[in-house]
Design an enzyme around this catalytic site. Structure first.
Site, short mmCIF file in Angstrom:
data_model
loop_
_atom_site.label_atom_id
_atom_site.label_comp_id
_atom_site.label_asym_id
_atom_site.label_seq_id
_atom_site.Cartn_x
_atom_site.Cartn_y
_atom_site.Cartn_z
N GLY A 60 0.83 -1.21 0.00
CA GLY A 60 0.00 0.00 0.00
C GLY A 60 0.86 1.25 0.00
O GLY A 60 2.05 1.21 -0.32
N ASN A 61 0.27 2.37 0.35
CA ASN A 61 1.03 3.62 0.48
C ASN A 61 0.36 4.51 1.53
O ASN A 61 -0.69 4.16 2.06
CB ASN A 61 1.16 4.32 -0.88
CG ASN A 61 -0.18 4.68 -1.47
OD1 ASN A 61 -0.88 5.54 -0.95
ND2 ASN A 61 -0.57 4.01 -2.56
#
Ligand code: C5P
Length: 213
Positions: free
Chosen positions: A21-22
């Site tokens: 993810g981020n």
């Protein structure tokens, strides 16, 4: 107008309990959605996994987890909209295969092969009708202006909003942002640090200049 907005991160699954993810919080995209709704527009908000709520009678919210789902929803809804604002931090790569069981610890290195995802904004740019507007975001760590301008052209955006990681109190998770807008006309507008709500209104005002509202 009916405006499509993408917001938040995407989660690309590795196995049933892990993902890539981020740090995107979705706050900028949600602030833009709210500004559009307050101005009387209809909004289709396609959101990755975020901890945010927004309710309004003119809001259609579609929650997705990964970049493929976000791509599918954008391709379905964009043709029915007057324009789109691509605010999501979409993963550029996703695991080639998703393990169906939790990957166990071993002594060897674990190698996960990644394949590129769809560039959603670029794909929308390819099916864009002349009267539709498109706005994108760029977050760069180096050669910011050059990269932002390249992206604007490649994705066929009317303008791109650059936020820099160098700016204190701007970007991921904060309620404030400091942006520069680059337009296809060559115009460049640098804004001071503002709340994401104010930045959202600045962006909407720039959209009005394109759509002549
Ligand atoms: O190429 P880059 O990810 O830096 O471009 C950022 C812009 O493109 C943002 O507007 C983002 O929402 C959009 N984008 C997208 N799909 C991707 C990658 C980026 O729509 N796979």
């Amino acid at each position: 107008m009916k405006i499509l907005i993408t917001a938040g991160p995407t989660y690309e699954r590795i196995d049933p309990v892990r993902f890539i993810g981020n740090y995107s919080s979705g706050k900028m995209g949600f602030a833009i959605a709210e500004a559009c709704l307050n101005a009387g527009h209809e909004v289709v908000l396609i959101a990755g996994p975020v901890q945010l709520t927004l309710t309004h009678p003119n809001l259609t919210r579609i929650d997705v987890e990964n970049s493929q789902q976000m791509y599918d929803q954008v391709m379905t809804h964009f043709p029915k909209c007057d324009g789109a604002i691509f605010c999501a931090a979409v993963a550029d790569f996703t695991p080639e295969t998703v393990a169906d069981k939790k990957i166990k610890r071993e002594n060897d290195d674990l190698i996960i092969r990644l394949k590129p995802t769809h560039d959603i904004a670029a794909a929308a740019g390819n099916i864009k009708k002349e009267k539709q507007f498109m706005v994108g975001f760029a977050l760069e760590t180096d050669q910011e202006e050059q990269h932002a301008l390249d992206k604007m052209r490649r994705k066929r955006l009317d303008f791109i909003v650059l936020n820099s990681l160098k700016d204190k109190d701007a970007c991921f998770g904060y309620d404030t942002n400091k942006v520069t807008i680059y337009k296809t006309t060559g115009e460049k507008i640098s804004f001071p640090l503002k709340t994401k709500r104010e930045v959202a209104n600045d962006i909407l005002n720039e959209i009005y200049k394109i759509t002549n509202q």
